[in-house]
Structure formats: structure tokens, C-alpha cells
Scaffold this motif. Structure first.
Motif, PDB file in Angstrom:
ATOM      1  N   PHE A 206     -15.941 -51.219  37.054  1.00  0.00           N
ATOM      2  CA  PHE A 206     -16.998 -52.231  37.078  1.00  0.00           C
ATOM      3  C   PHE A 206     -17.664 -52.350  35.703  1.00  0.00           C
ATOM      4  O   PHE A 206     -17.942 -53.446  35.218  1.00  0.00           O
ATOM      5  CB  PHE A 206     -18.061 -51.887  38.124  1.00  0.00           C
ATOM      6  CG  PHE A 206     -17.539 -51.908  39.544  1.00  0.00           C
ATOM      7  CD1 PHE A 206     -16.697 -52.924  39.980  1.00  0.00           C
ATOM      8  CD2 PHE A 206     -17.882 -50.918  40.447  1.00  0.00           C
ATOM      9  CE1 PHE A 206     -16.208 -52.955  41.278  1.00  0.00           C
ATOM     10  CE2 PHE A 206     -17.410 -50.934  41.747  1.00  0.00           C
ATOM     11  CZ  PHE A 206     -16.561 -51.958  42.164  1.00  0.00           C
ATOM     12  N   ILE A 207     -17.909 -51.204  35.085  1.00  0.00           N
ATOM     13  CA  ILE A 207     -18.585 -51.224  33.780  1.00  0.00           C
ATOM     14  C   ILE A 207     -17.686 -51.877  32.726  1.00  0.00           C
ATOM     15  O   ILE A 207     -18.129 -52.721  31.947  1.00  0.00           O
ATOM     16  CB  ILE A 207     -18.991 -49.784  33.374  1.00  0.00           C
ATOM     17  CG1 ILE A 207     -20.144 -49.313  34.263  1.00  0.00           C
ATOM     18  CG2 ILE A 207     -19.394 -49.729  31.903  1.00  0.00           C
ATOM     19  CD1 ILE A 207     -20.479 -47.840  34.141  1.00  0.00           C
ATOM     20  N   VAL A 208     -16.402 -51.517  32.732  1.00  0.00           N
ATOM     21  CA  VAL A 208     -15.467 -52.108  31.764  1.00  0.00           C
ATOM     22  C   VAL A 208     -15.361 -53.613  31.984  1.00  0.00           C
ATOM     23  O   VAL A 208     -15.371 -54.399  31.033  1.00  0.00           O
ATOM     24  CB  VAL A 208     -14.072 -51.445  31.856  1.00  0.00           C
ATOM     25  CG1 VAL A 208     -13.031 -52.231  31.068  1.00  0.00           C
ATOM     26  CG2 VAL A 208     -14.143 -50.006  31.356  1.00  0.00           C
ATOM     27  N   LEU A 209     -15.310 -54.022  33.255  1.00  0.00           N
ATOM     28  CA  LEU A 209     -15.242 -55.463  33.544  1.00  0.00           C
ATOM     29  C   LEU A 209     -16.484 -56.169  33.000  1.00  0.00           C
ATOM     30  O   LEU A 209     -16.384 -57.234  32.382  1.00  0.00           O
ATOM     31  CB  LEU A 209     -15.121 -55.689  35.059  1.00  0.00           C
ATOM     32  CG  LEU A 209     -15.043 -57.150  35.504  1.00  0.00           C
ATOM     33  CD1 LEU A 209     -13.789 -57.825  34.946  1.00  0.00           C
ATOM     34  CD2 LEU A 209     -15.052 -57.255  37.036  1.00  0.00           C
ATOM     35  N   ILE A 238     -30.142 -56.680  28.666  1.00  0.00           N
ATOM     36  CA  ILE A 238     -30.941 -56.022  29.717  1.00  0.00           C
ATOM     37  C   ILE A 238     -30.129 -55.962  31.016  1.00  0.00           C
ATOM     38  O   ILE A 238     -30.102 -54.939  31.712  1.00  0.00           O
ATOM     39  CB  ILE A 238     -32.273 -56.775  29.944  1.00  0.00           C
ATOM     40  CG1 ILE A 238     -33.147 -56.673  28.704  1.00  0.00           C
ATOM     41  CG2 ILE A 238     -33.013 -56.217  31.167  1.00  0.00           C
ATOM     42  CD1 ILE A 238     -34.372 -57.570  28.730  1.00  0.00           C
ATOM     43  N   MET A 239     -29.424 -57.072  31.318  1.00  0.00           N
ATOM     44  CA  MET A 239     -28.597 -57.095  32.530  1.00  0.00           C
ATOM     45  C   MET A 239     -27.520 -56.007  32.458  1.00  0.00           C
ATOM     46  O   MET A 239     -27.294 -55.269  33.428  1.00  0.00           O
ATOM     47  CB  MET A 239     -27.955 -58.477  32.689  1.00  0.00           C
ATOM     48  CG  MET A 239     -27.091 -58.606  33.921  1.00  0.00           C
ATOM     49  SD  MET A 239     -26.258 -60.198  33.990  1.00  0.00           S
ATOM     50  CE  MET A 239     -24.899 -59.944  32.858  1.00  0.00           C
ATOM     51  N   ALA A 240     -26.870 -55.901  31.286  1.00  0.00           N
ATOM     52  CA  ALA A 240     -25.817 -54.896  31.125  1.00  0.00           C
ATOM     53  C   ALA A 240     -26.389 -53.490  31.300  1.00  0.00           C
ATOM     54  O   ALA A 240     -25.769 -52.633  31.962  1.00  0.00           O
ATOM     55  CB  ALA A 240     -25.165 -55.040  29.752  1.00  0.00           C
ATOM     56  N   VAL A 241     -27.571 -53.254  30.724  1.00  0.00           N
ATOM     57  CA  VAL A 241     -28.193 -51.932  30.845  1.00  0.00           C
ATOM     58  C   VAL A 241     -28.476 -51.608  32.316  1.00  0.00           C
ATOM     59  O   VAL A 241     -28.237 -50.492  32.793  1.00  0.00           O
ATOM     60  CB  VAL A 241     -29.501 -51.869  30.007  1.00  0.00           C
ATOM     61  CG1 VAL A 241     -30.323 -50.625  30.346  1.00  0.00           C
ATOM     62  CG2 VAL A 241     -29.178 -51.899  28.516  1.00  0.00           C
ATOM     63  N   LEU A 242     -28.955 -52.611  33.056  1.00  0.00           N
ATOM     64  CA  LEU A 242     -29.249 -52.402  34.478  1.00  0.00           C
ATOM     65  C   LEU A 242     -27.983 -52.063  35.264  1.00  0.00           C
ATOM     66  O   LEU A 242     -27.941 -51.104  36.045  1.00  0.00           O
ATOM     67  CB  LEU A 242     -29.901 -53.660  35.070  1.00  0.00           C
ATOM     68  CG  LEU A 242     -31.382 -53.843  34.757  1.00  0.00           C
ATOM     69  CD1 LEU A 242     -31.826 -55.266  35.063  1.00  0.00           C
ATOM     70  CD2 LEU A 242     -32.223 -52.845  35.546  1.00  0.00           C
ATOM     71  N   TYR A 243     -26.916 -52.855  35.037  1.00  0.00           N
ATOM     72  CA  TYR A 243     -25.669 -52.618  35.776  1.00  0.00           C
ATOM     73  C   TYR A 243     -25.039 -51.278  35.392  1.00  0.00           C
ATOM     74  O   TYR A 243     -24.549 -50.533  36.248  1.00  0.00           O
ATOM     75  CB  TYR A 243     -24.665 -53.753  35.513  1.00  0.00           C
ATOM     76  CG  TYR A 243     -24.983 -55.044  36.242  1.00  0.00           C
ATOM     77  CD1 TYR A 243     -25.670 -55.038  37.459  1.00  0.00           C
ATOM     78  CD2 TYR A 243     -24.598 -56.273  35.731  1.00  0.00           C
ATOM     79  CE1 TYR A 243     -25.959 -56.209  38.126  1.00  0.00           C
ATOM     80  CE2 TYR A 243     -24.882 -57.465  36.401  1.00  0.00           C
ATOM     81  CZ  TYR A 243     -25.560 -57.421  37.602  1.00  0.00           C
ATOM     82  OH  TYR A 243     -25.839 -58.586  38.263  1.00  0.00           O
ATOM     83  N   ILE A 244     -25.050 -50.981  34.102  1.00  0.00           N
ATOM     84  CA  ILE A 244     -24.436 -49.722  33.658  1.00  0.00           C
ATOM     85  C   ILE A 244     -25.240 -48.531  34.176  1.00  0.00           C
ATOM     86  O   ILE A 244     -24.677 -47.536  34.656  1.00  0.00           O
ATOM     87  CB  ILE A 244     -24.296 -49.701  32.118  1.00  0.00           C
ATOM     88  CG1 ILE A 244     -23.244 -50.735  31.699  1.00  0.00           C
ATOM     89  CG2 ILE A 244     -23.918 -48.320  31.624  1.00  0.00           C
ATOM     90  CD1 ILE A 244     -23.157 -50.974  30.211  1.00  0.00           C
ATOM     91  N   SER A 245     -26.579 -48.645  34.114  1.00  0.00           N
ATOM     92  CA  SER A 245     -27.417 -47.552  34.633  1.00  0.00           C
ATOM     93  C   SER A 245     -27.144 -47.345  36.115  1.00  0.00           C
ATOM     94  O   SER A 245     -26.988 -46.211  36.587  1.00  0.00           O
ATOM     95  CB  SER A 245     -28.907 -47.864  34.459  1.00  0.00           C
ATOM     96  OG  SER A 245     -29.173 -48.250  33.151  1.00  0.00           O
ATOM     97  N   GLY A 246     -27.096 -48.470  36.859  1.00  0.00           N
ATOM     98  CA  GLY A 246     -26.817 -48.381  38.297  1.00  0.00           C
ATOM     99  C   GLY A 246     -25.467 -47.750  38.557  1.00  0.00           C
ATOM    100  O   GLY A 246     -25.326 -46.907  39.447  1.00  0.00           O
ATOM    101  N   GLY A 247     -24.463 -48.153  37.753  1.00  0.00           N
ATOM    102  CA  GLY A 247     -23.110 -47.614  37.915  1.00  0.00           C
ATOM    103  C   GLY A 247     -23.068 -46.123  37.648  1.00  0.00           C
ATOM    104  O   GLY A 247     -22.408 -45.369  38.385  1.00  0.00           O
ATOM    105  N   ILE A 248     -23.762 -45.673  36.608  1.00  0.00           N
ATOM    106  CA  ILE A 248     -23.762 -44.239  36.267  1.00  0.00           C
ATOM    107  C   ILE A 248     -24.476 -43.439  37.358  1.00  0.00           C
ATOM    108  O   ILE A 248     -24.000 -42.392  37.801  1.00  0.00           O
ATOM    109  CB  ILE A 248     -24.421 -44.017  34.880  1.00  0.00           C
ATOM    110  CG1 ILE A 248     -23.523 -44.605  33.783  1.00  0.00           C
ATOM    111  CG2 ILE A 248     -24.684 -42.540  34.632  1.00  0.00           C
ATOM    112  CD1 ILE A 248     -24.135 -44.621  32.405  1.00  0.00           C
ATOM    113  N   ILE A 249     -25.623 -43.974  37.815  1.00  0.00           N
ATOM    114  CA  ILE A 249     -26.382 -43.267  38.865  1.00  0.00           C
ATOM    115  C   ILE A 249     -25.540 -43.157  40.133  1.00  0.00           C
ATOM    116  O   ILE A 249     -25.510 -42.119  40.804  1.00  0.00           O
ATOM    117  CB  ILE A 249     -27.720 -43.993  39.132  1.00  0.00           C
ATOM    118  CG1 ILE A 249     -28.667 -43.748  37.949  1.00  0.00           C
ATOM    119  CG2 ILE A 249     -28.373 -43.535  40.428  1.00  0.00           C
ATOM    120  CD1 ILE A 249     -29.878 -44.651  37.924  1.00  0.00           C
TER     121      ILE A 249
END
Ligand SMILES: [Zn+2]
Length: 305
Positions: A206-209, A238-249
Motif C-alpha cells: 500500500f505504501i509503495v503504491l 500531509i496525506m502521504a504522512v497520514l497513510y504511511i503512519s497508519g500503515g506502519i502502525i
């Protein structure tokens, strides 16, 4: 009433009550069980120790269970609220803000993607306790919904980022995002990659996509005046940071990994992921709508489009 059905480890005398639940006439939608009483397909997070729904084998019972407190209640309702919010936002934007059909189309694609993502997620979290085939099928739909959201988010950004550029350029970026999305779906929906042990792999896909958006994003920012376009681009960051943070968590399962049993009902990692997704959708909408407004109404660029 919350009946806690527990199967003690090593106990031979106690029957596995969770296996008895599908019997007709038993109303178990308000029941919860401990982790060690779950069938294997439901026990994919070993840090949530109690408050799980048992296997219900009934769609009405699964739906009813959404109105009781258990490990999935918050997951169900956060994305259900997101679905309702997206519908309201879409009606408002398409009826009152959109200036022309292609603006409506690009935003409609985004809204549809957000609705599909959160809709599939809501159904998945509601029906996961039905049975293993349901859990397997809706887990795939849930993962594919995330891919759909990521790809659909490209639509308004590519359209208004390259507003005056040729349609071929837009088609190239949207087509590339679509193909990458198909490849991502192929991985996340594959049977061999299902299950909790592939949680990190899915998060990475998801993050790579999402990061494939760097291509058109950087092209956009370097082919225009840095300011004020960086302002719009910052919403994408900001959107990328939110998605990546969510993905890592989601991948590392914090906080429940640190304090097992303390986040069974509230504030578990999956709920944080859901909040990140909802904030990411809002951020994407806000930035894209500001960009559209700027290019159409402030700069009044390319009036022929
Ligand atoms: Zn979810």
C-alpha cells in the motif's frame, strides 16, 4: 448482557463453546470470547486478548453484533461514519462547488474510491466473524478497497495538476496508477499472502503504491512555479504522512503490542489506521478542491477545457 465464553488452555473438561455458537436458535451477537477461544481465522492479532466476537455463521447476527461492544465495534463504526461523510461531502461538492463536468468527474472518481474503500472495510469488519470463507473473501475486498482509494485519489490531482497539459499526459499518469493498482491488488488479494503474518507485506504494498504518486507529484511541482503550487502539494505530503503512519502502525500493531490486553476495545492499531485513512481522505479532498478552485477560478486557466 455480555457473556464471556472462555476456553481455558489445557482444559479437557470444558467444551469449545465457540464451536457451538452457530447452532440455530442461539443468539450470540452480544457475546464475546477470549483470544484462546477463537477459531484460528479470527485470532490474527495475538495482542488483543479479550472482547472478541465468536464465529457467528449468520449475517443478521453479525450485523446485530455491530451494536455491541467488542474488538471490531470501533472499526465498523469509524468507516461507516466515513462512508456517510463521503456521501455528504460528494453531494455538497458536486452540487455546489463543481464548475464543469470534468471537475465533477475527477472528484466523483475520488469520492467513489473513498466510498468503496470504507464501505468494503465496514462490511469486512462486520462479517469477519461469520465464517472463514466470509472472512477470507471480505478481507480481500477490504485490501482491494484500499488500492481503489489510492488509485482514485490520483484522479483530481492529475487532472488539475496538469490542467492545461495534454490529455495524453493525464492518461499516462492515470493509466500508470491504474496498472500499479492492478499489480498491488494481485499481491494483496492472493491467497498465499493472506493472514496476519503478511501484514507487513500488505502495508509495504500500500505504501509503495501510494509513493508512485511521487512521479506525477514531482513532475507537477517542477513544471510550475514553486509557489503557490507547493501549498497544494503540501496537502499531498500531509496525506502521504497520514497513510504511511497508519500503515506502519497497522503493521507493527502499536499500542497493543506494548500493552497486550489494554487496547482490546479502544485505541488498538487498526482503529488508528482507520482514523488515519479518514483524515487522509479529508486531506486529499481539501488539497485537491483548493487546487481546482485556484486553477479554474483564481487563475482562470485554459477556459476551453
Ligand atoms: Zn479495517
Amino acid at each position: 448482557m455480555n457473556i464471556s465464553l472462555q476456553r481455558k488452555k489445557g482444559s479437557q473438561s470444558l467444551p469449545d463453546l465457540s464451536k457451538a455458537l452457530p447452532e440455530k436458535g442461539l443468539k450470540r451477537s452480544d457475546s464475546t470470547v477470549k483470544l484462546d477461544a477463537l477459531p484460528e481465522f479470527l485470532a490474527d492479532n495475538e495482542f488483543l486478548l479479550d472482547g472478541h466476537r465468536p464465529e457467528l455463521n449468520s449475517i443478521p447476527e453479525c450485523v446485530k453484533s455491530a451494536f455491541f461492544l467488542h474488538t471490531e465495534t470501533c472499526n465498523i463504526w469509524t468507516h461507516f461514519a466515513g462512508c456517510v461523510g463521503v456521501v455528504i461531502l460528494a453531494i455538497h461538492y458536486l452540487l455546489t462547488e463543481s464548475q464543469n463536468w470534468h471537475q465533477s468527474l475527477s472528484f466523483a472518481v475520488f469520492f467513489a474510491g473513498a466510498f468503496i474503500c470504507m464501505g468494503c472495510s465496514t462490511v469486512y469488519h462486520t462479517l469477519i466473524c461469520h465464517s472463514e470463507p466470509y472472512a477470507r473473501f471480505w478481507a480481500k475486498m477490504d485490501y482491494c478497497g484500499i488500492v481503489v482509494l489510492i488509485v482514485a485519489s490520483f484522479a483530481p490531482w492529475v487532472h488539475f495538476g496538469f490542467y492545461c497539459d495534454s490529455s495524453n499526459l493525464k492518461l499516462f499518469y492515470l493509466g500508470s496508477a491504474f496498472l500499479c493498482g492492478m499489480a498491488a491488488m494481485f499481491v494483496v488479494a492472493a491467497d498465499r499472502f493472506r493472514g496476519g503474518e503478511y501484514r507487513v507485506l500488505r502495508a509495504v504494498v500500500f505504501i509503495v503504491l501510494g509513493l508512485t504518486g511521487l512521479g506525477p507529484g514531482l513532475h507537477y511541482i517542477f513544471s510550475h512555479d514553486m509557489w503557490p503550487h507547493f501549498y497544494f502539494y503540501s496537502w499531498l505530503i500531509i496525506m502521504a504522512v497520514l497513510y504511511i503512519s497508519g500503515g506502519i502502525i497497522y503493521a507493527v500493531r502499536i499500542p497493543e503490542r506494548l500493552w497486550p490486553g489494554k487496547f482490546d476495545i479502544w485505541c488498538q492499531s487498526h482503529q488508528i489506521l482507520h482514523i488515519c485513512v479518514m483524515l487522509g481522505v479529508l486531506t486529499c479532498y481539501h488539497g485537491a478542491s483548493k487546487l481546482a478552485h485556484y486553477r479554474i477560478e483564481v487563475l482562470n486557466e485554459c477556459p476551453d477545457i
